[in-house]
Motif scaffolding. Structure first.
Motif, mmCIF file in Angstrom:
data_model
loop_
_atom_site.group_PDB
_atom_site.id
_atom_site.type_symbol
_atom_site.label_atom_id
_atom_site.label_comp_id
_atom_site.label_asym_id
_atom_site.label_seq_id
_atom_site.Cartn_x
_atom_site.Cartn_y
_atom_site.Cartn_z
ATOM 1 N N ASP A 266 0.847 -1.194 0.000
ATOM 2 C CA ASP A 266 0.000 0.000 0.000
ATOM 3 C C ASP A 266 0.884 1.246 0.000
ATOM 4 O O ASP A 266 0.912 2.026 0.944
ATOM 5 N N HIS A 331 -2.053 -2.090 -6.621
ATOM 6 C CA HIS A 331 -1.784 -1.851 -5.201
ATOM 7 C C HIS A 331 -1.066 -0.535 -4.932
ATOM 8 O O HIS A 331 -0.890 -0.151 -3.771
ATOM 9 N N ASP A 344 -8.443 0.241 -5.860
ATOM 10 C CA ASP A 344 -8.207 -0.873 -4.925
ATOM 11 C C ASP A 344 -8.882 -2.163 -5.359
ATOM 12 O O ASP A 344 -9.244 -3.002 -4.529
ATOM 13 N N ASN A 353 -6.177 -4.442 -0.479
ATOM 14 C CA ASN A 353 -7.194 -4.023 -1.435
ATOM 15 C C ASN A 353 -8.582 -4.386 -0.927
ATOM 16 O O ASN A 353 -8.922 -5.571 -0.789
#
Length: 891
Positions: A266, A331, A344, A353
């Motif tokens: 992330d 991502h 996502d 996600n």
């Protein structure tokens, strides 16, 4: 007065004039005659002089003079009533008509007869209007609605063109390099672009999918790469902690590793042209390359992938690089955003996600829009008084009494050709459906013959054929309908029209054979392989572009585009024989068909080097605007033309209905393409836009349902003697399936929150089959049946085979959808929500016993579908032969 008159709709004018002359003229004439009698009784000489025709009646006796006054009085009143009615907007006789009538009677002492006023005045007014460039075509049709429709179409295209620019500018970048922690290069932009080309050249979008789009037989490369990347990274950190596997870690250690992997994935997009991987991500990327080399070069029979599916290990590695890039953009957070380039998607909890807030919010808004839009649709349908087919018994001439032109006979030859394509598509579809339950063979036939069917016709090649065969046979029947219908209203052909229609059919058959051969040869590497050192683009020009629905090579596409343009020209030549304005019914059919070619031209706006997200923008531009825009336009126009030719609806009413329904379709359908842009890396502005317009696409389908009910009532009212019962039955079925497939299932899967989990599952397959075959396929079969009904002698007409084709195909589609497609789709939806999207598309999901049973159940639907296709084709050949006999006898 004439200026205002010419701006009015001729149909409205005619109806008002008819009502006024029938209902109000007698009363007005009686009142004026009574006034004249009162004036004569009063003895006023001036009154009598004004009331009488000077000159012509001077020497007549009382009886003759009375008759002269009555005739001239009625002429004056008729003119006054006509003039005021044309301008009254339906409000009845204008009070000024009395004064106008009196002035016409007051001709003075010079003695000018009123009849002469009428014969001199009206031509003078018309000539004056012509000098002011006021054409009489305005009397024939309401141009305002047509201009509004054109304006809406242009506005939609302008909005989508702006969207194309924004999407290209904000597409996910391909970093020049992705480097590891020691500055070693892991992958380059050139390797990613080569991988995209190899993905397309080998038809992998029809073996699996990418970004959720493609076939559902194999894995989705984006979800597979992202899930595998997270798994390999967890494995890397588990080994750092001294464990052989992630699962063998303690609960606390597993939680710590999961948080670390999710935090690394992330991440924000790089500010420069170089992205960076952690050591774990480098490890994962290399492991994924190894897995893809084993799968696509070494072969995976359990996945339906033969050995040597791609030409070299290097090519398989480049495909892995491309898949990893799509996972990277899934991502990696978009600049100035808290979610990834794909909003996502896919749902991979281990990578962080999950559905975003706007997905949830706009799902709720879409439900509100559905309720409001549905109510608006019902209100609008009744408020605008959209005409429906008559339920009165109509006296339709026998088909034997219809004059059939040579061009119409030429158009009839398209029908059995389309039937043969339909049979081929149904057989290939059954072959592909069996692949899901027996991935290494086909009922043991290959083993018995000593033929490796998986290598001879792999799933990817078969699916490309299946999809394009469906498009082609439906389009072929639509082309036939467009060439056939104008002759019903003109009974004559332009010069060389029949020869042109026959030549076009031959060209289309040749292009089809070449395109399908190119797809098969391309997937076998006959035109080079981008990932194996061959930098040429011959695969792109002659083989397969490798994009779902648009697979055929660019050369064959150019040929098809030229064919569509030629067809549009031929139809326009026929339509120009009609005595109608540019907004007439025949022209609507031409515009709808020409729009198919116009939208198809957008498939020329990308190349092998185009960013995948931008490629998807243009691909869906073509596919969705076909289905939700011009196809619906064509369906509406052709159904209206057919109903007019059957005398079930007035031509003027049909034209107004087309304007209304197509306006509603285009108001939502064109921009509604943006629901395909939610998860493919395009800007997230498409989420609210796509939600709004995709929901509103349901509204015009309410009109379709109403229309189908009207068509059914008309069908029931005509009785068994009605000669066009079967074509009308196909049309009714088409309208019902359009509502079910495009409306009900379309709305359900396009709720953003539902679509997030189900995107690329069997629920989409159910929607595609019911909307495409149910709506467009049945209409095409109805057109083919109608054409053959007209050209076939009454004595030779046998409806049994066509009726059998109707019921067999409808039963097959219903069983296929209810017994197999929808249940598997709902199971995938549950699995995706519970275990992640990759699990719902995995081989392990399909291999479950209850899923295998449902996949076998599809055979129960495929069998009647094949029989229905065979019945239609056999009947087409037989009736075309009888039609040819009729023509020879006539000559």
């Amino acid at each position: 007065m004439l200026t205002d008159l010419l701006e009015r709709d001729a149909v409205v004018v005619g109806h008002e004039l008819e009502r006024a002359l029938a209902e109000e003229l007698p009363a007005l004439a009686a009142d004026l005659e009574a006034e004249l009698a009162r004036m004569e009784t009063s003895g006023s000489a001036a009154s009598r002089a004004r009331a009488l025709d000077a000159g012509s009646n001077d020497d007549l006796g009382e009886g003759a003079a009375g008759r002269g006054r009555s005739v001239n009085l009625r002429s004056a009143v008729a003119m006054a009533v006509a003039a005021t009615t044309l301008l009254s907007d339906g409000d009845g006789i204008d009070p000024a008509v009395g004064e106008l009538a009196t002035s016409l009677l007051q001709v003075g002492d010079g003695g000018v007869p009123i009849d002469r006023v009428l014969t001199d005045l009206v031509p003078l007014l018309v000539r004056t209007g012509a000098e002011r460039d006021l054409g009489l075509d305005a009397l024939r049709s309401n141009s305002a609605g047509s201009l509004a429709l054109v304006g809406l179409f242009v506005a939609n295209l302008a909005a989508m063109t702006l969207g194309a620019y924004v999407s290209r500018e904000r597409a996910p970048p391909i970093p020049d390099e992705i480097r590891g922690p020691n500055e070693e290069t892991v992958v380059t932009d050139e390797q990613v672009r080569t991988g995209k080309k190899a993905f397309q050249a080998n038809g992998l979008m029809n073996q699996g999918s990418v970004l959720g789009n493609g076939s559902y037989f194999g894995v989705d490369l984006t979800a597979d790469a992202l899930e595998s990347k997270a798994e390999y990274m967890r494995e890397y950190y588990a080994r750092q902690r001294g464990s052989d596997s992630f699962d063998s870690l303690s609960e606390d250690d597993r939680a710590a590793v999961e948080r670390r992997v999710e935090r690394e994935l992330d991440a924000d997009a790089p500010e420069g042209d170089v992205a960076r991987y952690s050591a774990a991500a480098v490890y994962a990327h290399r492991r994924l390359r190894e897995a893809y080399v084993d799968r696509y070069y070494g072969g995976a029979p359990e996945r339906g992938i033969p050995q040597g599916y791609v030409d070299s290990p290097e090519e398989a590695a480049r495909i892995a690089d491309f898949a990893c890039w799509t996972a990277w953009m899934a991502h990696t957070n978009r600049p100035d955003s808290d979610h990834s380039f794909t909003n996502d998607w896919p749902y991979v909890p281990g990578a962080g996600n999950r559905p975003t807030g706007q997905v949830v919010v706009w799902s709720a808004i879409s439900v509100v829009l559905l309720i409001a839009g549905g109510g608006l649709g019902v209100w609008a349908y009744h408020t605008f008084d959209v005409a429906e087919p008559t339920t009165e018994l109509v006296d339709v001439p026998s088909p034997d009494s219809v004059s059939v032109t040579p061009a119409q006979y030429a158009a009839a030859r398209y029908v059995p050709v389309a039937g043969a394509l339909f049979v081929a598509q149904a057989l290939v579809g059954a072959y592909l459906a069996h692949y899901y339950v027996e991935r290494t063979g086909f009922y043991g036939i290959g083993d018995a013959l000593g033929v490796d069917l998986i290598s001879l016709l792999p799933f990817s090649g078969g699916r490309a054929w299946h999809i394009n065969l469906g498009i082609l046979w439906i389009t072929t029947l639509w082309l036939a309908g467009g060439l056939f219908l104008p002759g019903l209203f003109t009974e004559r052909d332009p010069p060389w029209q029949a020869e042109g229609a026959t030549a076009l059919l031959g060209v289309l058959v040749a292009i089809t054979v070449g395109a399908f051969a190119g797809v098969w040869l391309g997937t076998r590497g006959a035109f080079g392989s981008p990932g194996s050192g061959d930098d040429g683009d011959l695969w792109w020009w002659l083989g397969s572009e490798g994009l779902e629905y648009l697979e055929v090579g660019r050369v064959w596409k150019l040929g098809l585009l030229a064919g569509f343009a030629t067809w549009t020209g031929l139809v326009l030549r026929g339509v120009r024989q009609l005595d109608e304005p540019a907004t007439g019914l025949g022209h609507f059919v031409t515009y709808a068909g020409g729009s198919i070619a116009l939208m198809f031209a957008a498939s020329m706006l990308y190349t092998p080097e185009t960013n995948m997200a931008v490629t998807e923008f243009w691909r869906w531009w073509v596919v969705h605007m076909w289905v939700e825009g011009v196809f619906e336009f064509f369906v509406t126009a052709v159904i209206s033309a057919a109903l007019v030719s059957m005398d079930l609806i007035e031509k003027a009413d049909a034209e107004r209905a087309i304007l209304f329904e197509v306006f509603a379709i285009m108001a939502a359908g064109i921009v509604g393409v943006s629901h395909h842009y939610w998860w493919v890396g395009l800007p997230d502005i498409w989420v609210p836009i796509g939600t709004t317009f995709s929901t509103l696409e349901f509204v015009p389908l309410v009109f379709v349902l109403y229309r189908s009910l009207g068509e059914y009532r008309s069908l029931r009212a005509q009785g068994e003697e009605f000669p066009y019962t079967l074509p009308l039955l196909f049309i009714v079925g088409s309208s019902v399936w359009n509502f079910v497939g495009g409306g009900v299932l379309g709305f359900f899967i396009n709720l953003p929150l539902i679509n997030y989990y189900e995107h690329g599952t069997y629920l989409t397959v159910a929607h595609a089959h019911t909307a495409t075959f149910g709506a467009f396929g049945l209409l095409a079969l109805g057109l083919g049946t109608y054409i053959l009904r007209v050209v076939t002698p009454e004595s030779a007409w046998n409806p049994a085979w066509f009726r059998g084709a109707f019921w067999l195909t409808n039963i097959g589609l219903t069983v296929m959808t209810v017994a197999s497609l929808l249940p598997v789709g709902f199971l995938q939806l549950r699995t995706s929500y519970r275990d992640g999207y990759a699990a719902a598309r995995s081989l392990e999901f399909y291999d479950q016993d209850h899923v295998q049973t449902l996949l076998w159940a599809r055979t129960l639907g495929d069998t009647p579908m094949i029989l229905g296709a065979l019945a239609f084709t056999a009947a087409s050949i037989r009736h075309l032969r009888d039609a040819r006999t009729r023509r020879l006898e006539a000559t």
